[in-house]
Design an enzyme around this catalytic site. Structure first.
Site, mmCIF file in Angstrom:
data_model
loop_
_atom_site.group_PDB
_atom_site.id
_atom_site.type_symbol
_atom_site.label_atom_id
_atom_site.label_comp_id
_atom_site.label_asym_id
_atom_site.label_seq_id
_atom_site.Cartn_x
_atom_site.Cartn_y
_atom_site.Cartn_z
ATOM 1 N N TYR A 74 23.156 16.906 79.056
ATOM 2 C CA TYR A 74 22.111 16.862 78.066
ATOM 3 C C TYR A 74 20.988 16.428 78.740
ATOM 4 O O TYR A 74 19.738 16.663 78.461
ATOM 5 C CB TYR A 74 22.265 15.840 76.779
ATOM 6 C CG TYR A 74 21.342 15.967 75.555
ATOM 7 C CD1 TYR A 74 21.283 17.224 74.696
ATOM 8 C CD2 TYR A 74 20.346 15.429 76.020
ATOM 9 C CE1 TYR A 74 20.308 17.088 73.884
ATOM 10 C CE2 TYR A 74 19.755 14.859 74.618
ATOM 11 C CZ TYR A 74 19.235 16.696 73.414
ATOM 12 O OH TYR A 74 18.253 15.976 72.822
ATOM 13 N N ARG B 160 18.136 22.849 60.034
ATOM 14 C CA ARG B 160 18.538 21.984 59.509
ATOM 15 C C ARG B 160 17.249 21.132 60.806
ATOM 16 O O ARG B 160 16.540 21.627 61.485
ATOM 17 C CB ARG B 160 19.502 21.389 59.449
ATOM 18 C CG ARG B 160 20.066 21.993 60.949
ATOM 19 C CD ARG B 160 22.139 21.341 61.105
ATOM 20 N NE ARG B 160 22.201 20.394 62.252
ATOM 21 C CZ ARG B 160 23.690 20.194 62.595
ATOM 22 N NH1 ARG B 160 24.450 20.223 61.906
ATOM 23 N NH2 ARG B 160 23.876 19.232 63.642
ATOM 24 N N ALA C 28 16.334 26.856 63.259
ATOM 25 C CA ALA C 28 15.742 26.090 61.857
ATOM 26 C C ALA C 28 16.462 26.133 60.894
ATOM 27 O O ALA C 28 15.643 26.008 59.241
ATOM 28 C CB ALA C 28 14.945 27.311 60.746
ATOM 29 N N ILE D 90 15.082 10.674 66.088
ATOM 30 C CA ILE D 90 14.485 11.503 64.827
ATOM 31 C C ILE D 90 15.584 10.889 63.872
ATOM 32 O O ILE D 90 16.869 11.387 64.393
ATOM 33 C CB ILE D 90 13.662 12.395 65.326
ATOM 34 C CG1 ILE D 90 13.014 12.592 66.519
ATOM 35 C CG2 ILE D 90 13.756 13.240 63.831
ATOM 36 C CD1 ILE D 90 11.814 11.562 66.197
HETATM 37 N N1 LIG Z 1 16.872 14.419 66.700
HETATM 38 C C1 LIG Z 1 17.097 13.676 67.776
HETATM 39 O O1 LIG Z 1 16.611 12.155 67.680
HETATM 40 C C2 LIG Z 1 16.614 14.547 68.618
HETATM 41 C C3 LIG Z 1 15.160 13.435 69.536
HETATM 42 C C4 LIG Z 1 15.065 14.242 70.927
HETATM 43 C C5 LIG Z 1 14.549 15.466 70.935
HETATM 44 N N2 LIG Z 1 15.346 16.395 69.643
HETATM 45 C C6 LIG Z 1 15.488 17.554 69.757
HETATM 46 O O2 LIG Z 1 15.106 18.542 68.799
HETATM 47 C C7 LIG Z 1 15.318 19.527 68.430
HETATM 48 C C8 LIG Z 1 16.351 19.686 67.376
HETATM 49 O O3 LIG Z 1 17.071 18.426 66.891
HETATM 50 P P1 LIG Z 1 17.284 18.158 65.692
HETATM 51 O O4 LIG Z 1 17.714 16.703 66.019
HETATM 52 O O5 LIG Z 1 17.028 18.950 64.668
HETATM 53 O O6 LIG Z 1 19.088 18.521 66.190
HETATM 54 P P2 LIG Z 1 19.989 19.421 64.543
HETATM 55 O O7 LIG Z 1 21.212 19.504 65.484
HETATM 56 O O8 LIG Z 1 20.129 18.853 63.676
HETATM 57 O O9 LIG Z 1 19.858 20.987 64.872
HETATM 58 C C9 LIG Z 1 19.764 21.909 65.782
HETATM 59 C C10 LIG Z 1 18.863 23.152 65.398
HETATM 60 O O10 LIG Z 1 20.423 23.735 67.252
HETATM 61 C C11 LIG Z 1 20.722 24.456 66.285
HETATM 62 N N3 LIG Z 1 21.501 25.329 67.284
HETATM 63 C C12 LIG Z 1 22.592 24.980 67.934
HETATM 64 N N4 LIG Z 1 22.687 25.292 68.716
HETATM 65 C C13 LIG Z 1 22.861 26.645 68.579
HETATM 66 C C14 LIG Z 1 22.882 28.095 69.483
HETATM 67 N N5 LIG Z 1 23.061 27.984 70.438
HETATM 68 N N6 LIG Z 1 21.601 28.979 68.842
HETATM 69 C C15 LIG Z 1 20.840 28.548 68.338
HETATM 70 N N7 LIG Z 1 20.752 27.365 67.041
HETATM 71 C C16 LIG Z 1 21.560 26.455 67.785
HETATM 72 C C17 LIG Z 1 21.601 24.363 65.095
HETATM 73 O O11 LIG Z 1 22.150 24.997 64.133
HETATM 74 C C18 LIG Z 1 20.652 23.136 64.290
HETATM 75 O O12 LIG Z 1 19.871 24.518 63.566
HETATM 76 C C19 LIG Z 1 16.625 19.627 69.762
HETATM 77 O O13 LIG Z 1 15.976 20.371 70.914
HETATM 78 C C20 LIG Z 1 17.026 18.034 69.999
HETATM 79 O O14 LIG Z 1 17.107 18.229 71.400
HETATM 80 C C21 LIG Z 1 16.040 15.422 68.785
#
Ligand SMILES: NC(=O)c1ccc[n+]([C@@H]2O[C@H](COP(=O)([O-])OP(=O)(O)OC[C@H]3O[C@@H](n4cnc5c(N)ncnc54)[C@H](O)[C@@H]3O)[C@@H](O)[C@H]2O)c1
Length: 259
Positions: free
Chosen positions: A163, A15, A13, A196
């Protein structure tokens, strides 16, 4: 002692989508466990945004792939709030290297699967056990689990196979826990975001801008973290309580087969 307000634990959470979910659920009246693994300042910023909504935040550092960290985070949540109402499995490791399937490394595979699948599996197992206790103590409580999956659950990207595998596994994780927790009236659903605008996709901005302009999706725009956050709020808001094991494609229509 138990808090009077419901409590949501949101992984990752600090970011992006996780932060937006934390703030949205705070505005819906939840106190929030703000989980993060690195960038403590960013996690504190999320906590400040939660406080601005008039809710309490517990900033909890835990690598969700570590059994010890997960247990500590749950213990901290118990001692601070004494209850759990919502778990959002949001944290995931972005593909660190884009390597062809024929050359990808075992080390990278292990790390990705540990964080993106094993972590959510065992965290859900622990929280589910606690939720079953909550249900027995109070049959009227609303309890929810929401998983943030991805279009990668069913879309092949040969430069980030691990992934995709982890997200495909997360789909079955949703099905399994929905099945197991049904007898306790705990809905387990997932959201499959499309593309996103977050740090995870920032490096591919030009590529996706072009693809959207060319009609990759019916809605020609990036999704925003708040799009996902509002959907989570809806799932835990009581209007979807007969849904479990369901997946919402929140992707501007990416999943459609089109001619
Ligand atoms: N951004 C996109 O386009 C997109 C698309 C589909 C799905 N998602 C999914 O949405 C979710 C959030 O993605 P986002 O874009 O905000 O990613 P992001 O990389 O901006 O944020 C990921 C978050 O997960 C945390 N994190 C990473 N490894 C961790 C660990 N080992 N333990 C605890 N926290 C950990 C990070 O510190 C960060 O807060 C993810 O599950 C991602 O797969 C994102």
């Amino acid at each position: 002692m138990s808090s009077n307000s419901p409590v949501a634990l949101v992984t990752g959470a600090s970011r992006g989508i996780g932060r937006a979910i934390a703030v949205e659920l705070a505005s819906a009246g939840y106190d929030i466990v703000v989980n993060f693994v690195s960038q403590a300042e960013a996690a504190e910023e999320t906590a400040a945004l939660v406080a601005r909504e008039g809710r309490e935040a517990l900033v909890a550092q835990a690598d969700i792939s570590s059994a010890e960290d997960r247990a500590n985070m749950i213990e901290e949540t118990r001692s601070r709030f004494g209850r759990i109402d919502v778990l959002v499995n949001n944290a995931a490791l972005a593909p660190r290297e884009r390597v062809d399937l024929l050359e990808s490394s075992e080390e990278h595979y292990d790390r990705t699967l540990d964080v993106n699948l094993k972590g959510p599996f065992f965290l859900t197992q622990s929280v589910a056990g606690w939720m079953v206790e909550e249900r027995q103590a109070d049959p009227g409580r609303k309890l929810y689990i929401v998983n943030i999956s991805s279009l990668s659950e069913y879309t092949s990207s040969v430069l980030r196979g691990d992934y995709c595998l982890a997200k495909a596994g997360l789909g079955m994780l949703t099905s399994l826990f929905a099945d197991r927790l049904g007898e306790h009236d705990i809905p387990v659903n997932e959201i499959r975001p499309g593309i996103i605008a977050t740090d995870m996709t920032a490096g591919a901005k030009e590529k996706y801008d072009k693809l959207f302009a060319e009609g990759l999706t019916p809605f020609k725009r990036w999704g925003q973290p708040e799009d996902v956050a509002r959907a989570v709020r809806a799932l835990v808001g009581g209007d979807f309580d007969f849904a479990t094991g369901a997946a919402i494609d929140l992707d501007g229509g990416f999943h459609l087969h089109r001619l």
